[in-house]
Write an enzyme that holds these catalytic residues in place. Structure first.
Site, short mmCIF file in Angstrom:
data_model
loop_
_atom_site.label_atom_id
_atom_site.label_comp_id
_atom_site.label_asym_id
_atom_site.label_seq_id
_atom_site.Cartn_x
_atom_site.Cartn_y
_atom_site.Cartn_z
N ASN A 184 2.15 -5.28 -3.06
CA ASN A 184 0.76 -5.59 -2.71
C ASN A 184 -0.03 -4.31 -2.47
O ASN A 184 0.44 -3.40 -1.77
CB ASN A 184 0.76 -6.45 -1.43
N ASP A 194 -12.08 -10.37 0.10
CA ASP A 194 -13.35 -10.47 0.80
C ASP A 194 -14.32 -9.51 0.12
O ASP A 194 -13.92 -8.63 -0.64
CB ASP A 194 -13.24 -10.19 2.30
N HIS A 208 -10.26 -6.43 -1.93
CA HIS A 208 -11.28 -6.05 -0.95
C HIS A 208 -12.40 -5.33 -1.71
O HIS A 208 -12.23 -4.21 -2.15
CB HIS A 208 -10.71 -5.12 0.11
N GLU A 240 -5.98 -10.77 -0.60
CA GLU A 240 -6.75 -10.45 0.60
C GLU A 240 -8.24 -10.37 0.29
O GLU A 240 -8.94 -9.46 0.72
CB GLU A 240 -6.28 -9.11 1.21
N GLU A 276 0.81 -1.23 0.00
CA GLU A 276 0.00 0.00 0.00
C GLU A 276 0.84 1.27 0.00
O GLU A 276 0.63 2.18 0.81
CB GLU A 276 -0.97 -0.01 1.20
#
Length: 397
Positions: A216, A291, A258, A289, A170
């Site tokens: 990432n 979701d 996400h 990651e 990030e």
């Protein structure tokens, strides 16, 4: 982000199970693909399916189902928190390897690979580091050496046991930040400038020549305008291209994945096009990651199936998009869920205004949701000519 526990109203869980209307597979029907695990179905394609792991839940004797599913459903694991800097080095020069080593040992026992998360991030840093920089007791020169020492110590400790490292996490801003023009953000860019990114990859490679090294980030699932001033995916693409041109040993790009059902999100072809473009640089890709959260309206919290059902269906559709795009790219090596059960999801503790949740593929009672079944269906019914064997990534020298 700190993991915070959340237990939803019982009505939601009950209504969710009723809405799914699932007939479970039985052990007596092993020939039925629906009875196989995600990991076994994914290995048909050479793809690794993983989950982030909450170590407290993994070791909770009152919750054995969490440990059972972590070991049986997934072929990779990621430490949700215990490999982050504040957990590994809470006191300067004194490392707490125990919980992370325990996860690696669990993975070895269950024939799983490990994604290392994370070497360099601006969040979850130890107080001794941030306060030392703030009060001037740690100079810029010393800070760079501290970063090098940390990366070297961590990668060396786990050498030979980590498949993929999230080296830098990030580092790029969002269009809604100030200034709105995309830029390198956070603690490390502020104090060391953007060159720390190339340094981090070089130091990680020196410590482990065989681990795959990833950048990432979130909101890089698909390209937008193509202008690096406001298209984060384009910014990251050009960053990776420039790092490679400088001989930096970056091996892959991790797209966090996400998503939220309240947004438009993307279609499969948009996401597949982004993965293909990164692969064109000679890079591996991974969803790291995943979701898909939903807003917890009053109706959802009251157990109204009229509100729950559309969210479950939208969630499944978004999981589908990311997995299908990954399957379509032979360079997409792994697909990791950021937790697999709503019982141990970070989402409700982070998104509180308005409240959000329902982000994973199992409910709080470990009942598989529609999203879980659709992920299985994608893995069962995919194949040649458009889903081809994975292309192994060799660590870049």
């Amino acid at each position: 982000m700190k993991l915070r526990r959340w237990i939803a109203a019982g009505a939601v869980a009950v209504a969710t199970v009723a809405a799914l209307n699932i007939t479970p597979a039985t052990a007596g029907r092993p020939h039925d693909p629906a009875a196989q695990s995600l990991r076994d179905l994914a290995m048909r394609h050479g793809l690794h399916v993983g989950t982030a792991v909450d170590m407290a839940a993994l070791n909770d004797p009152a919750d054995p189902r969490y440990r059972e599913l972590t070991g049986s459903e997934f072929s990779t694991v990621t430490a949700e928190n215990v490999m982050k800097w504040e957990s590994l080095e809470p006191t300067r020069g004194s490392y707490n390897w125990g919980p992370a080593d325990e996860l690696v040992a669990f993975a070895q026992q269950h024939h799983q690979r490990v994604r290392g998360h994370v070497l360099v991030w601006h969040n979850q840093l130890p107080a001794w580091l941030t306060s030392g920089v703030a009060d001037g007791s740690i100079s810029t020169t010393e800070l760079r050496q501290i970063l090098r020492d940390h990366i070297t110590a961590v990668v060396t400790h786990f050498k030979g046991r980590i498949w993929q490292w999230d080296v830098v996490n990030e580092a790029v801003s969002d269009p809604w930040d100030t200034p709105s023009t995309l830029h390198y953000k956070g603690f490390w860019a502020q104090h060391l400038g953007p060159d720390y990114i190339a340094d981090a990859f070089r130091w990680a490679r020196a410590a482990d020549p065989k681990a795959l090294l990833f950048y990432n980030d979130y909101n890089i699932e698909a390209f937008g305008s193509g202008d690096p001033a406001n298209d984060k995916t384009q910014f990251v693409y050009e960053m990776a291209r420039d790092l490679l041109a400088e001989g930096v040993p970056i091996d892959g790009i991790g797209s966090q994945g996400h998503l939220g059902t309240q947004y438009g999100n993307y279609d499969t072809f948009q996401v597949a096009a982004a993965l293909k473009k990164f692969a064109g640089l000679g890079l591996a890709t991974a969803f790291t990651e995943v979701d898909v959260r939903s807003q917890l309206t009053e109706g959802v919290r009251a157990g109204d199936s009229n509100e729950i059902n559309p969210r479950l269906q939208a969630s499944a559709a978004n999981f589908n998009v990311l997995l299908r795009a990954c399957l379509a790219s032979p360079h997409c090596l792994s697909f990791t869920l950021w937790g697999f059960t709503d019982k141990h999801s970070w989402v409700p503790g982070w998104f509180e205004n308005p409240p959000e949740g329902l982000a994973t593929v199992y409910d709080e009672n470990y009942q598989p949701k529609r999203a879980y079944q659709e992920l299985k269906a994608d893995l069962v019914f995919s194949g040649p000519p458009f889903v081809l064997p994975r292309v192994p990534q060799q660590p870049r020298r």
